[in-house]
Structure formats: structure tokens, C-alpha cells
Design a protein around this motif. Structure first.
Motif, PDB file in Angstrom:
ATOM      1  N   THR A   1       5.048 -30.969 -52.562  1.00 41.49           N
ATOM      2  CA  THR A   1       4.888 -32.342 -53.031  1.00 41.49           C
ATOM      3  C   THR A   1       6.202 -33.096 -53.163  1.00 41.49           C
ATOM      4  OG1 THR A   1       4.953 -31.579 -55.323  1.00 41.49           O
ATOM      5  CG2 THR A   1       2.786 -31.747 -54.282  1.00 41.49           C
ATOM      6  N   ALA A   2       7.318 -32.445 -52.845  1.00 39.56           N
ATOM      7  CA  ALA A   2       8.639 -33.084 -52.904  1.00 39.56           C
ATOM      8  C   ALA A   2       8.899 -33.702 -54.282  1.00 39.56           C
ATOM      9  CB  ALA A   2       8.780 -34.142 -51.810  1.00 39.56           C
ATOM     10  N   GLY A   3       8.415 -33.035 -55.329  1.00 39.81           N
ATOM     11  CA  GLY A   3       8.676 -33.477 -56.686  1.00 39.81           C
ATOM     12  C   GLY A   3       7.775 -34.577 -57.189  1.00 39.81           C
ATOM     13  N   LEU A   4       6.802 -35.021 -56.396  1.00 40.24           N
ATOM     14  CA  LEU A   4       5.878 -36.065 -56.839  1.00 40.24           C
ATOM     15  C   LEU A   4       4.816 -35.482 -57.777  1.00 40.24           C
ATOM     16  CD1 LEU A   4       5.323 -37.831 -53.395  1.00 40.24           C
ATOM     17  CD2 LEU A   4       6.838 -38.575 -55.237  1.00 40.24           C
ATOM     18  N   ASP A   5       4.214 -36.341 -58.607  1.00 42.17           N
ATOM     19  CA  ASP A   5       3.131 -35.867 -59.467  1.00 42.17           C
ATOM     20  C   ASP A   5       1.772 -36.014 -58.797  1.00 42.17           C
ATOM     21  OD1 ASP A   5       2.831 -38.590 -59.575  1.00 42.17           O
ATOM     22  OD2 ASP A   5       3.133 -38.768 -61.743  1.00 42.17           O
ATOM     23  N   THR A   6       1.786 -36.448 -57.546  1.00 41.76           N
ATOM     24  CA  THR A   6       0.569 -36.531 -56.739  1.00 41.76           C
ATOM     25  C   THR A   6       0.644 -35.515 -55.601  1.00 41.76           C
ATOM     26  OG1 THR A   6       1.602 -38.264 -55.396  1.00 41.76           O
ATOM     27  CG2 THR A   6       0.185 -38.969 -57.224  1.00 41.76           C
ATOM     28  N   ILE A   7      -0.497 -35.297 -54.957  1.00 39.70           N
ATOM     29  CA  ILE A   7      -0.552 -34.386 -53.820  1.00 39.70           C
ATOM     30  C   ILE A   7      -1.473 -34.970 -52.750  1.00 39.70           C
ATOM     31  CG2 ILE A   7      -2.454 -33.010 -54.828  1.00 39.70           C
ATOM     32  CD1 ILE A   7      -1.080 -30.549 -53.480  1.00 39.70           C
ATOM     33  N   ALA A   8      -1.097 -34.787 -51.504  1.00 43.67           N
ATOM     34  CA  ALA A   8      -1.910 -35.235 -50.371  1.00 43.67           C
ATOM     35  C   ALA A   8      -2.818 -34.092 -49.942  1.00 43.67           C
ATOM     36  CB  ALA A   8      -1.005 -35.663 -49.215  1.00 43.67           C
ATOM     37  N   LEU A   9      -4.139 -34.332 -49.953  1.00 39.14           N
ATOM     38  CA  LEU A   9      -5.124 -33.293 -49.624  1.00 39.14           C
ATOM     39  C   LEU A   9      -5.961 -33.711 -48.421  1.00 39.14           C
ATOM     40  CD1 LEU A   9      -6.626 -32.098 -53.035  1.00 39.14           C
ATOM     41  CD2 LEU A   9      -4.807 -31.038 -51.702  1.00 39.14           C
ATOM     42  N   ARG A  10      -6.278 -32.740 -47.570  1.00 38.09           N
ATOM     43  CA  ARG A  10      -7.193 -32.961 -46.447  1.00 38.09           C
ATOM     44  C   ARG A  10      -8.043 -31.718 -46.234  1.00 38.09           C
ATOM     45  NH1 ARG A  10      -8.128 -33.149 -40.745  1.00 38.09           N
ATOM     46  NH2 ARG A  10      -6.369 -31.938 -39.975  1.00 38.09           N
ATOM     47  N   MET A  11      -9.255 -31.899 -45.726  1.00 37.33           N
ATOM     48  CA  MET A  11     -10.136 -30.794 -45.381  1.00 37.33           C
ATOM     49  C   MET A  11     -10.353 -30.815 -43.871  1.00 37.33           C
ATOM     50  SD  MET A  11     -14.099 -30.020 -46.528  1.00 37.33           S
ATOM     51  CE  MET A  11     -13.782 -30.414 -48.243  1.00 37.33           C
ATOM     52  N   PRO A  12      -9.748 -29.869 -43.127  1.00 32.64           N
ATOM     53  CA  PRO A  12      -9.886 -29.875 -41.670  1.00 32.64           C
ATOM     54  C   PRO A  12     -11.173 -29.216 -41.196  1.00 32.64           C
ATOM     55  CG  PRO A  12      -8.459 -28.082 -42.334  1.00 32.64           C
ATOM     56  CD  PRO A  12      -8.848 -28.819 -43.602  1.00 32.64           C
ATOM     57  N   ARG A  13     -11.563 -29.572 -39.987  1.00 33.08           N
ATOM     58  CA  ARG A  13     -12.708 -28.928 -39.347  1.00 33.08           C
ATOM     59  C   ARG A  13     -12.262 -27.665 -38.609  1.00 33.08           C
ATOM     60  NH1 ARG A  13     -16.961 -32.493 -39.137  1.00 33.08           N
ATOM     61  NH2 ARG A  13     -16.445 -34.711 -39.277  1.00 33.08           N
ATOM     62  N   GLY A  14     -13.211 -26.843 -38.206  1.00 26.61           N
ATOM     63  CA  GLY A  14     -12.987 -25.787 -37.217  1.00 26.61           C
ATOM     64  C   GLY A  14     -12.113 -24.650 -37.696  1.00 26.61           C
ATOM     65  N   PHE A  15     -11.221 -24.202 -36.818  1.00 24.76           N
ATOM     66  CA  PHE A  15     -10.419 -23.002 -37.061  1.00 24.76           C
ATOM     67  C   PHE A  15      -9.623 -23.115 -38.359  1.00 24.76           C
ATOM     68  CE2 PHE A  15      -6.541 -20.494 -36.726  1.00 24.76           C
ATOM     69  CZ  PHE A  15      -7.041 -19.247 -36.369  1.00 24.76           C
ATOM     70  N   GLY A  16      -9.011 -24.276 -38.602  1.00 26.85           N
ATOM     71  CA  GLY A  16      -8.209 -24.436 -39.806  1.00 26.85           C
ATOM     72  C   GLY A  16      -9.010 -24.201 -41.064  1.00 26.85           C
ATOM     73  N   GLY A  17     -10.200 -24.785 -41.142  1.00 28.97           N
ATOM     74  CA  GLY A  17     -11.045 -24.592 -42.310  1.00 28.97           C
ATOM     75  C   GLY A  17     -11.446 -23.136 -42.493  1.00 28.97           C
ATOM     76  N   GLU A  18     -11.780 -22.469 -41.388  1.00 23.73           N
ATOM     77  CA  GLU A  18     -12.161 -21.052 -41.460  1.00 23.73           C
ATOM     78  C   GLU A  18     -10.987 -20.198 -41.935  1.00 23.73           C
ATOM     79  OE1 GLU A  18     -13.987 -17.541 -38.547  1.00 23.73           O
ATOM     80  OE2 GLU A  18     -13.560 -19.533 -37.734  1.00 23.73           O
ATOM     81  N   LEU A  19      -9.796 -20.493 -41.439  1.00 20.85           N
ATOM     82  CA  LEU A  19      -8.604 -19.735 -41.820  1.00 20.85           C
ATOM     83  C   LEU A  19      -8.297 -19.911 -43.303  1.00 20.85           C
ATOM     84  CD1 LEU A  19      -6.220 -18.000 -40.793  1.00 20.85           C
ATOM     85  CD2 LEU A  19      -5.012 -20.139 -40.278  1.00 20.85           C
ATOM     86  N   ILE A  20      -8.383 -21.126 -43.803  1.00 19.90           N
ATOM     87  CA  ILE A  20      -8.117 -21.385 -45.225  1.00 19.90           C
ATOM     88  C   ILE A  20      -9.137 -20.657 -46.103  1.00 19.90           C
ATOM     89  CG2 ILE A  20      -7.968 -23.164 -47.004  1.00 19.90           C
ATOM     90  CD1 ILE A  20      -7.223 -25.091 -44.630  1.00 19.90           C
ATOM     91  N   ALA A  21     -10.401 -20.699 -45.698  1.00 21.95           N
ATOM     92  CA  ALA A  21     -11.437 -20.008 -46.469  1.00 21.95           C
ATOM     93  C   ALA A  21     -11.171 -18.507 -46.540  1.00 21.95           C
ATOM     94  CB  ALA A  21     -12.803 -20.288 -45.859  1.00 21.95           C
ATOM     95  N   ARG A  22     -10.748 -17.925 -45.419  1.00 24.69           N
ATOM     96  CA  ARG A  22     -10.442 -16.488 -45.407  1.00 24.69           C
ATOM     97  C   ARG A  22      -9.208 -16.180 -46.266  1.00 24.69           C
ATOM     98  NH1 ARG A  22     -11.796 -12.992 -41.310  1.00 24.69           N
ATOM     99  NH2 ARG A  22     -10.516 -11.545 -42.514  1.00 24.69           N
ATOM    100  N   LEU A  23      -8.196 -17.040 -46.200  1.00 21.76           N
ATOM    101  CA  LEU A  23      -6.984 -16.832 -46.988  1.00 21.76           C
ATOM    102  C   LEU A  23      -7.278 -17.007 -48.474  1.00 21.76           C
ATOM    103  CD1 LEU A  23      -3.856 -16.370 -46.875  1.00 21.76           C
ATOM    104  CD2 LEU A  23      -3.636 -18.865 -46.850  1.00 21.76           C
ATOM    105  N   GLY A  24      -8.166 -17.948 -48.810  1.00 22.63           N
ATOM    106  CA  GLY A  24      -8.508 -18.209 -50.201  1.00 22.63           C
ATOM    107  C   GLY A  24      -7.503 -19.082 -50.919  1.00 22.63           C
ATOM    108  N   ARG A  25      -6.573 -19.658 -50.171  1.00 20.95           N
ATOM    109  CA  ARG A  25      -5.545 -20.535 -50.746  1.00 20.95           C
ATOM    110  C   ARG A  25      -5.304 -21.700 -49.787  1.00 20.95           C
ATOM    111  NH1 ARG A  25      -3.744 -15.381 -51.529  1.00 20.95           N
ATOM    112  NH2 ARG A  25      -2.213 -15.411 -49.843  1.00 20.95           N
ATOM    113  N   PRO A  26      -4.860 -22.841 -50.293  1.00 19.15           N
ATOM    114  CA  PRO A  26      -4.616 -23.983 -49.412  1.00 19.15           C
ATOM    115  C   PRO A  26      -3.424 -23.737 -48.487  1.00 19.15           C
ATOM    116  CG  PRO A  26      -3.843 -24.443 -51.626  1.00 19.15           C
ATOM    117  CD  PRO A  26      -4.592 -23.147 -51.709  1.00 19.15           C
ATOM    118  N   LEU A  27      -3.440 -24.413 -47.374  1.00 18.92           N
ATOM    119  CA  LEU A  27      -2.338 -24.338 -46.417  1.00 18.92           C
ATOM    120  C   LEU A  27      -1.591 -25.660 -46.372  1.00 18.92           C
ATOM    121  CD1 LEU A  27      -3.898 -22.525 -43.311  1.00 18.92           C
ATOM    122  CD2 LEU A  27      -2.316 -21.572 -45.017  1.00 18.92           C
TER     123      LEU A  27
END
Length: 320
Positions: free
Chosen positions: A108-134
């Protein structure tokens, strides 16, 4: 040199690298991303190192589902409505961080906000398997043209990373749209793969444009830049320039261009968006000192295309 594996055979290898704190280039619907565990400071530092990215430029954290997003950030009603309309997909929301959410501060480069996105396809599957955000900025050297194929990523970053997951050419071809809700108003921080018109229709509210300083990824004035200089909205071509064309009507003197790529012969802005970065890379390889760009309308995805072109043409390494 990085190994290139197709999506059907890459999941376990990618997962092992991420669990070890390494980085992996992955396909998304927007562009290829350089992904690392957003909770692991070593992994995030490796993203910055591989890209040569300024530390003050924040990263997008990618989530597998809304439950993961809710553990990281708080959603106001309008942001929740937009997530429901466009997730998974090419929309990033800048939201207030929850305390103790596990996200490393480098993301977050020291900000109190965070940019979030939910991808489709392989990325979403990989994140679900990892159990943590990428954390996953575009898979390219910082400030240069974003990769929309595995081959383009390997040519740029192949000597700095171990794995590129090949999902073919990315369908959207532009980075995500970034939005932030402030005082009930919907602010557009970066135009992208969801058009302003689509957002306004879903939100039932008009967008406000502009931001103060670096509030989200992709807000450097100079970004997405080829090695060649860029000249925009040209009506006349100088002999020896490379030409980035659009539509059926050519700028005067186009016959003297060193090379030409047309983003869309029919003037289709969605096709133009998907072709933008690959066309810029192809013209940059010609070796011309300048790439001349024909005018592109600002409506729909044209706003995002013109944003990327303006950043590519800006004086290098300048802040927004």
C-alpha cells in the motif's frame, strides 16, 4: 530464463513458488500480472525488484472472493454495489484498510487505503488455492509497455523471474479501471477495462475525475512507455516514423511510415484496447525514433486508451 507453462499444467508449480515467497507472472483478463503473496514482505520486495518499480507506487491486491476482500478492507454501500456488478472482472476499488489485515505495508506504499480486485480464471483459482491475496502489478519493467502475452512477458522479465504462466493473449488488453468512493462521490482514479459509461449505469451516479498525488497504481504521469518517443493525435506523418493507426482513414503522409499497426480497422474501441500494448511493442521493435499515433475517440474505452497513450508520451519518470 523463465520457464513458460500453459495454464493447464502450471498451477502446482506456481503455487509452490508463491508459497516459497517467490514471484510468478500470471495471465488475467486485463494484462499479465507479476504476482507475489501480498502478506509476505520478501515476496512483495521481489515484485519491486523484478520490475524496478518506485517504492512509492502502490500495488493492487487480488482476492479470490468477496469474503477474502471483506477481511482486508471495509466496503461502503456504493463500493459493495460496484463489486457486485463487476467482480470478478477488470475493476479495482480503493477502500479503507481493516486493522491487522495481514497485508504487507509495501503493498500500500504507506497509505491507509488498499486497491482490491477480483480476477477471473487462473488468477482467481491460484489465489483460492494459496488462501492469501496476491499483489500483482502488470508483468513488465516499471514504466514500460504492459505484457498481454506470455512471450512478451518472458522477453522483458524472463531473466529476473522463474515462471511465466501462459494463458494466451489477454482478452481485455488494458489494466483495470480504478475507482474510489469519497464522501459518497465516485472518483475515477484510472480509466481501464470497464468504461465510465458502464460504471455510471451500474452505480446510478456520475463519475468525478482527477486525484491528488499517487492514490493508486498506474498513476505516474509517465508510464506504459516504449523506448521510442510518442507523438499523439497526428494529422500528418513525418517520413521514417512508425505509425499507430486507428480506423479506416489515414493521416497524411502515412505511406512514408517505417511501419504501421492498426489498432482496429473498423474503429472498434474494444478491439483497439485489446491490441494496444502488443501494437506498441511491435512498433517499438522497428527501431524508429518516434511512434506517431492517429486520433482515437474519447468515448467508452477510448478514454482508457488515450490515458495510456498520454502516459506513454509523457516526459519519463514524472509524477502525476
Amino acid at each position: 530464463m523463465a520457464e513458460i507453462l500453459a495454464v493447464g499444467e502450471a498451477l502446482e508449480r506456481a503455487l509452490a513458488l508463491l508459497q516459497a515467497g517467490d514471484v510468478v507472472a500470471i495471465p488475467t483478463e486485463t494484462v499479465y500480472g507479476l504476482a507475489g503473496d501480498a502478506t509476505n514482505g520478501v515476496a512483495v520486495a521481489r515484485i519491486f525488484e523484478a520490475k524496478g518499480r518506485p517504492r512509492f507506487n502502490p500495488l493492487i491486491a487480488h482476492v479470490a472472493d468477496r469474503a477474502m476482500a471483506d477481511r482486508i478492507a471495509g466496503f461502503d454501500p456504493l463500493s459493495a454495489k460496484l463489486a457486485g456488478a463487476f467482480w470478478p472482472g477488470p475493476l479495482t476499488l480503493v477502500l479503507p484498510q481493516r486493522a491487522d489485515n495481514g497485508i504487507h505495508p509495501l503493498v500500500t506504499a504507506g497509505l491507509d487505503t488498499i486497491a482490491l480486485r477480483m480476477p477471473r480464471g487462473f488468477g482467481g483459482e491460484l489465489i483460492a488455492r494459496l488462501g492469501r491475496p496476491l499483489a500483482a502489478p502488470s508483468a513488465n519493467s516499471s514504466g514500460r509497455i504492459s505484457g498481454t502475452t506470455a512471450q512478451a512477458v518472458a522477453a522483458d522479465l524472463g531473466d529476473r523471474i522463474k515462471l511465466v504462466v501462459d494463458g494466451g493473449a489477454t482478452p481485455v488488453g488494458l489494466e483495470s479501471t480504478i475507482l474510489k468512493v469519497e464522501d459518497g462521490k465516485l472518483r475515477l482514479l484510472r480509466p481501464g477495462g470497464v468504461s465510465a459509461e458502464e460504471i455510471e449505469a451500474a452505480a446510478g451516479a456520475k463519475l468525478v475525475r482527477g486525484a491528488a498525488g499517487i492514490e493508486a497504481p498506474g498513476m505516474l504521469a509517465s508510464h506504459y512507455a516504449p523506448g521510442a518517443a510518442m507523438r499523439l493525435n497526428v494529422q500528418q506523418i513525418v517520413r521514417g516514423e512508425a505509425l499507430l493507426a486507428f480506423g479506416r482513414n489515414r493521416a497524411e503522409g502515412w505511406q512514408g511510415a517505417a511501419a504501421m499497426r492498426n489498432l482496429s480497422e473498423t474503429g472498434d474501441l474494444r478491439e483497439a484496447a485489446s491490441n494496444l500494448f502488443a501494437a506498441m511493442q511491435a512498433l517499438d521493435r522497428v527501431g524508429a525514433a518516434t511512434i506517431a499515433v492517429e486520433p482515437i475517440p474519447f468515448e467508452g474505452l477510448g478514454e482508457a486508451i488515450n490515458d495510456r497513450l498520454a502516459r506513454a508520451a509523457a516526459p519519463r519518470d514524472k509524477l502525476a
